[in-house]
Design an enzyme around this catalytic site. Structure first.
Site, PDB file in Angstrom:
ATOM      1  N   GLU A 174       0.810  -1.221   0.000  1.00 18.34           N
ATOM      2  CA  GLU A 174       0.000   0.000   0.000  1.00 18.34           C
ATOM      3  C   GLU A 174       0.844   1.272   0.000  1.00 18.34           C
ATOM      4  OE1 GLU A 174      -3.706   0.034   0.256  1.00 18.34           O
ATOM      5  OE2 GLU A 174      -3.363  -1.985  -0.486  1.00 18.34           O
ATOM      6  N   HIS A 248      -4.733   1.830   7.065  1.00 14.00           N
ATOM      7  CA  HIS A 248      -3.321   2.104   6.791  1.00 14.00           C
ATOM      8  C   HIS A 248      -2.682   2.633   8.069  1.00 14.00           C
ATOM      9  CE1 HIS A 248      -4.529   2.810   2.349  1.00 14.00           C
ATOM     10  NE2 HIS A 248      -3.921   1.645   2.439  1.00 14.00           N
ATOM     11  N   CYS A 365      -2.987  11.346   3.506  1.00 11.70           N
ATOM     12  CA  CYS A 365      -3.313  10.496   2.352  1.00 11.70           C
ATOM     13  C   CYS A 365      -3.029  11.211   1.040  1.00 11.70           C
ATOM     14  CB  CYS A 365      -4.788  10.102   2.375  1.00 11.70           C
ATOM     15  SG  CYS A 365      -5.232   8.919   3.648  1.00 11.70           S
TER      16      CYS A 365
END
EC number: 3.5.3.23
Length: 447
Positions: A174, A248, A365
């Site tokens: 990720e 995450h 993000c």
């Protein structure tokens, strides 16, 4: 050697909508089918970029991807012209249309994992593209992400861009959202902290939500990025917080230089990890937020840790937060206490990013951190660096092409596809990227 951190922020795409595609991301699920405002979304992101650039922080942009992504629908068996395919999928399988129209590439913390030259065995800056294997709509991103990064980091004497790992669950990666770097000056060697949620022979893993990052992937990325093995730590995220919506690591922890700002429940063996970091990082400071002051659920709801921790010239730090933190009485009380205490975080800056936040993406993000020396920075495509002229040009571009209202049903509009391609064509010229999108390379043939 002197180096600075450059934040590359993702531009929100023209098809930004709320589809609830991301199981494990509670904001995404909660806002499913709401009406979005793509023009407001892109402008909220641009305002953050420009404000930080004006404050003296180095800031750049990464473009959105081509959406709806017709080649993926062709792979799924839909045939005809692009317009016929849009009509067929809207009638027969509308969920697939939403998946291939996601604006998720805006969250460039998932674009790649970065190794600065000071940490690399060969002295280059390395970027390994993330495969984002856990979600179909995100697994589509890797090829275009790679093309964009190669167009931005062109100089192969300074930069190595690596293709994503194979698209299998064992190697689920990720990107930088599960990676932190700690150390002193940016230009000095640092310690890279790779955070994973699962490993093949370890039964400790979440039960409710998927662990997207594997240890096997983290180890492979560290090898590809030529990180000095003496400068790497692999740590497991606490599976219990993954099950509470921490999909995450950047939803529960953020680092900058010698500081790790995290929840006390962020990692599986947190005391061991903190001791490791204290041994390996000169002047290390852990700011662990206790659950009695901020619960994990409140941290997820406000994205307290999905913040940017930025160094000022005097060594103090600025914490960049979403407005949701200010709107939550308990979290705001904690933050005011934090900046009054004896630690490097002395200032807070709040931004309204609600369009992104409603899909589960906060300030962290939206950005990819890249540490660059002066020579490396001069080798970056200069057209992507944020300044007054680019800010003005991108706002005018958004006003011309972005809609102020979008629903899932609108994704079938062939005009939206044409608007998007025209907008990206203009953007690639503005940012001097060349032909990075599939429609530019094929002439958008009607097939």
């Amino acid at each position: 050697m002197t180096a600075h951190e450059v934040n590359f922020d993702g531009l929100v795409g023209l098809t930004h909508h709320y589809a609830g595609l991301s199981f494990g991301n509670e904001a995404s699920t909660r806002h499913r089918f709401q009406v979005s405002n793509p023009r407001l979304a892109v402008k909220q992101g641009l305002l953050k970029m420009k404000a930080l650039a004006d404050a003296g922080f180095l800031q750049a942009v990464i473009p959105p991807h081509e959406r709806p992504f017709i080649p993926a629908l062709r792979q799924l068996g839909f045939t005809g012209s692009d317009e016929q395919i849009l009509d067929k999928v809207a009638r027969q399988a509308p969920r697939w249309l939403s998946r291939v129209s996601s604006a998720s590439p805006m969250w460039v913390a998932n674009a790649a994992t970065v190794c600065p030259s000071a940490d690399a065995l060969d002295g280059k800056v390395h970027l390994t593209v993330a495969n984002l294997n856990n979600k179909f709509h995100r697994a589509l991103e890797a090829p275009v992400t790679e093309a964009l990064l190669r167009a931005i980091f062109r100089d192969e004497n300074q930069f190595s861009v690596h293709s994503a790992l194979p698209q299998v669950a064992l190697l689920g990666d990720e990107g930088a959202a599960n990676h932190n770097r700690l150390g002193g000056e940016y230009g000095s060697a640092g310690v890279q902290l790779f955070v994973y949620g699962r490993e093949e022979e370890n039964e400790i893993r979440p039960a409710r939500y998927p662990a997207r990052q594997s240890r096997e992937a983290s180890e492979a990325v560290a090898r590809l990025n030529q990180v000095n093995p003496q400068q790497v730590i692999f740590a497991q995220q606490n599976p219990e917080v993954i099950d509470q919506g921490v999909f995450h690591n950047d939803v529960i922890a953020v680092s900058n230089r010698q500081v790790l700002f995290c929840h006390e429940a962020a990692f599986a063996r947190q005391k061991v990890l903190i001791n490791q970091l204290r041994t390996r990082v000169d002047g290390f400071m852990a700011i662990e937020v206790p659950a009695e002051e901020v619960s994990v659920s409140d941290a997820v709801a406000t994205y307290l840790f999905n913040s940017q921790l930025l160094s000022r010239d005097d060594g103090s730090m600025l914490l960049v937060l979403p407005r949701e933190c200010q709107d939550h009485a308990g979290v705001w009380r904690y933050l005011n206490k934090l900046v009054a205490e004896d630690n490097p975080i002395i200032a807070i800056q709040v931004f309204d990013l609600r369009e992104s936040m409603a899909n589960g993406g906060g300030p962290a993000c939206l950005r990819l951190r890249v540490v660059l020396t002066e020579e490396e920075r001069r080798a970056v495509n200069p057209a992507v660096m944020m300044n007054d002229a680019l800010f003005t040009a991108l706002n005018a571009w958004a006003d011309r092409y972005y809609r102020d209202r979008l629903t899932a049903a609108d994704l079938a509009d062939p005009l939206l596809l044409r608007e998007g391609r025209e907008a990206l064509d203009v953007l690639t010229r503005l940012l001097d990227l060349g032909s990075v999108y599939p429609f530019q390379q094929t002439g958008a043939a009607d097939g």
